[in-house]
Design a protein around this motif. Structure first.
Motif, PDB file in Angstrom:
ATOM      1  N   PHE A   1      -5.502  23.741  21.873  1.00  0.00           N
ATOM      2  CA  PHE A   1      -5.152  22.599  22.697  1.00  0.00           C
ATOM      3  C   PHE A   1      -6.315  22.452  23.753  1.00  0.00           C
ATOM      4  O   PHE A   1      -6.548  21.295  23.714  1.00  0.00           O
ATOM      5  CB  PHE A   1      -3.544  22.905  23.516  1.00  0.00           C
ATOM      6  N   ASP A   2      -7.220  23.538  24.009  1.00  0.00           N
ATOM      7  CA  ASP A   2      -8.381  23.201  24.858  1.00  0.00           C
ATOM      8  C   ASP A   2      -9.461  22.507  24.257  1.00  0.00           C
ATOM      9  O   ASP A   2      -9.899  21.724  24.615  1.00  0.00           O
ATOM     10  CB  ASP A   2      -8.654  24.605  25.202  1.00  0.00           C
ATOM     11  N   ILE A   3      -9.403  22.847  22.817  1.00  0.00           N
ATOM     12  CA  ILE A   3     -10.475  21.986  22.100  1.00  0.00           C
ATOM     13  C   ILE A   3      -9.733  20.359  21.947  1.00  0.00           C
ATOM     14  O   ILE A   3     -10.675  19.523  22.347  1.00  0.00           O
ATOM     15  CB  ILE A   3     -10.540  22.440  20.555  1.00  0.00           C
ATOM     16  N   LEU A   4      -8.449  20.258  21.768  1.00  0.00           N
ATOM     17  CA  LEU A   4      -8.231  18.750  21.807  1.00  0.00           C
ATOM     18  C   LEU A   4      -8.410  18.264  23.320  1.00  0.00           C
ATOM     19  O   LEU A   4      -8.772  16.920  23.242  1.00  0.00           O
ATOM     20  CB  LEU A   4      -6.773  18.998  21.406  1.00  0.00           C
TER      21      LEU A   4
ATOM     22  N   GLY B   1     -18.663  26.719  23.261  1.00  0.00           N
ATOM     23  CA  GLY B   1     -17.982  27.940  23.024  1.00  0.00           C
ATOM     24  C   GLY B   1     -16.440  28.079  22.549  1.00  0.00           C
ATOM     25  O   GLY B   1     -16.139  29.030  22.716  1.00  0.00           O
ATOM     26  N   PHE B   2     -16.399  27.170  21.677  1.00  0.00           N
ATOM     27  CA  PHE B   2     -14.995  27.362  20.981  1.00  0.00           C
ATOM     28  C   PHE B   2     -15.433  28.229  19.557  1.00  0.00           C
ATOM     29  O   PHE B   2     -16.260  28.069  19.013  1.00  0.00           O
ATOM     30  CB  PHE B   2     -14.448  25.819  20.653  1.00  0.00           C
ATOM     31  N   ARG B   3     -14.236  28.983  19.208  1.00  0.00           N
ATOM     32  CA  ARG B   3     -14.323  29.721  17.946  1.00  0.00           C
ATOM     33  C   ARG B   3     -13.962  28.690  16.663  1.00  0.00           C
ATOM     34  O   ARG B   3     -13.440  27.677  16.962  1.00  0.00           O
ATOM     35  CB  ARG B   3     -13.315  30.933  17.828  1.00  0.00           C
ATOM     36  N   GLN B   4     -14.697  29.183  15.645  1.00  0.00           N
ATOM     37  CA  GLN B   4     -14.504  28.338  14.496  1.00  0.00           C
ATOM     38  C   GLN B   4     -13.037  28.153  13.926  1.00  0.00           C
ATOM     39  O   GLN B   4     -12.703  26.852  13.460  1.00  0.00           O
ATOM     40  CB  GLN B   4     -15.062  29.014  13.307  1.00  0.00           C
ATOM     41  N   GLN B   5     -12.273  29.073  13.875  1.00  0.00           N
ATOM     42  CA  GLN B   5     -10.743  29.044  13.604  1.00  0.00           C
ATOM     43  C   GLN B   5     -10.181  28.058  14.331  1.00  0.00           C
ATOM     44  O   GLN B   5      -9.222  27.193  13.712  1.00  0.00           O
ATOM     45  CB  GLN B   5     -10.313  30.206  13.498  1.00  0.00           C
ATOM     46  N   GLU B   6     -10.241  27.889  15.538  1.00  0.00           N
ATOM     47  CA  GLU B   6      -9.543  27.113  16.673  1.00  0.00           C
ATOM     48  C   GLU B   6     -10.109  25.637  16.382  1.00  0.00           C
ATOM     49  O   GLU B   6      -9.248  24.652  16.520  1.00  0.00           O
ATOM     50  CB  GLU B   6      -9.874  27.503  18.035  1.00  0.00           C
ATOM     51  N   ILE B   7     -11.453  25.664  16.153  1.00  0.00           N
ATOM     52  CA  ILE B   7     -12.027  24.303  16.009  1.00  0.00           C
ATOM     53  C   ILE B   7     -11.345  23.631  14.604  1.00  0.00           C
ATOM     54  O   ILE B   7     -10.941  22.455  14.599  1.00  0.00           O
ATOM     55  CB  ILE B   7     -13.472  24.270  15.755  1.00  0.00           C
TER      56      ILE B   7
END
Length: 157
Positions: free
Chosen positions: A2-5, A34-40
């Motif tokens: 959600f932070d990425i969105l 700073g976001f992780r690949q899986q979350e992206i």
């Protein structure tokens, strides 16, 4: 996820900055932020499924006219959305910000978030993202944006 969105919406879409179309470049940009690949990958898949909802083949129930239908929330939806959030959805529908189809799109996207409980603030952002992505919902988007950013004045009763 959600932070990425939220990051994408605030930094690219909502700010009228030219959106990077290349999937790899966008992934690189998010990694540098700073976001992780899986979350992206989860967030980008979430956005792709939002775009897919506009096609009638993916959710045929969105094409039916249901102006007088009453929404009954499932047990899973009740667990994810508290009473205030469910009431807010009904409020938005009564205001005309959401119609049957956009409400169902919001519910579809809410249920795919990796959050155990969706707060009313989270819900507002999902509504804004959905309305931004649906052609013809510009007025509803502007109305929702006003609801999201307005500060209450005086005492609330």
């Amino acid at each position: 996820m959600f932070d990425i969105l939220m990051y994408l919406f605030e930094n690219f879409i909502h700010s009228d900055v030219e959106v990077v179309v290349n999937h790899d470049e966008l992934t690189d940009e998010l990694t540098r932020a700073g976001f992780r690949q899986q979350e992206i990958h989860k967030a980008l898949a979430w956005l792709e499924r939002l775009a897919d909802l506009q096609e009638s083949q993916s959710k045929p129930y969105l094409n039916r006219s249901q102006s007088s239908a009453t929404r009954v929330f499932t047990a899973e939806e009740n667990a994810r959305l508290d009473c205030a959030s469910r009431g807010f959805l009904i409020y938005l529908e009564n205001l005309g910000v959401l119609d049957f189809a956009t409400r169902e799109m919001v519910m579809d996207r809410v249920m795919e978030l990796d959050l155990a409980e969706v707060t009313i603030d989270d819900l507002k952002w999902v509504v804004l993202m959905v309305l931004f992505n649906v052609p013809g919902c510009e007025d509803a988007y502007n109305q929702m944006e006003g609801l999201l950013f307005e500060e209450p004045e005086g005492l609330l009763h």
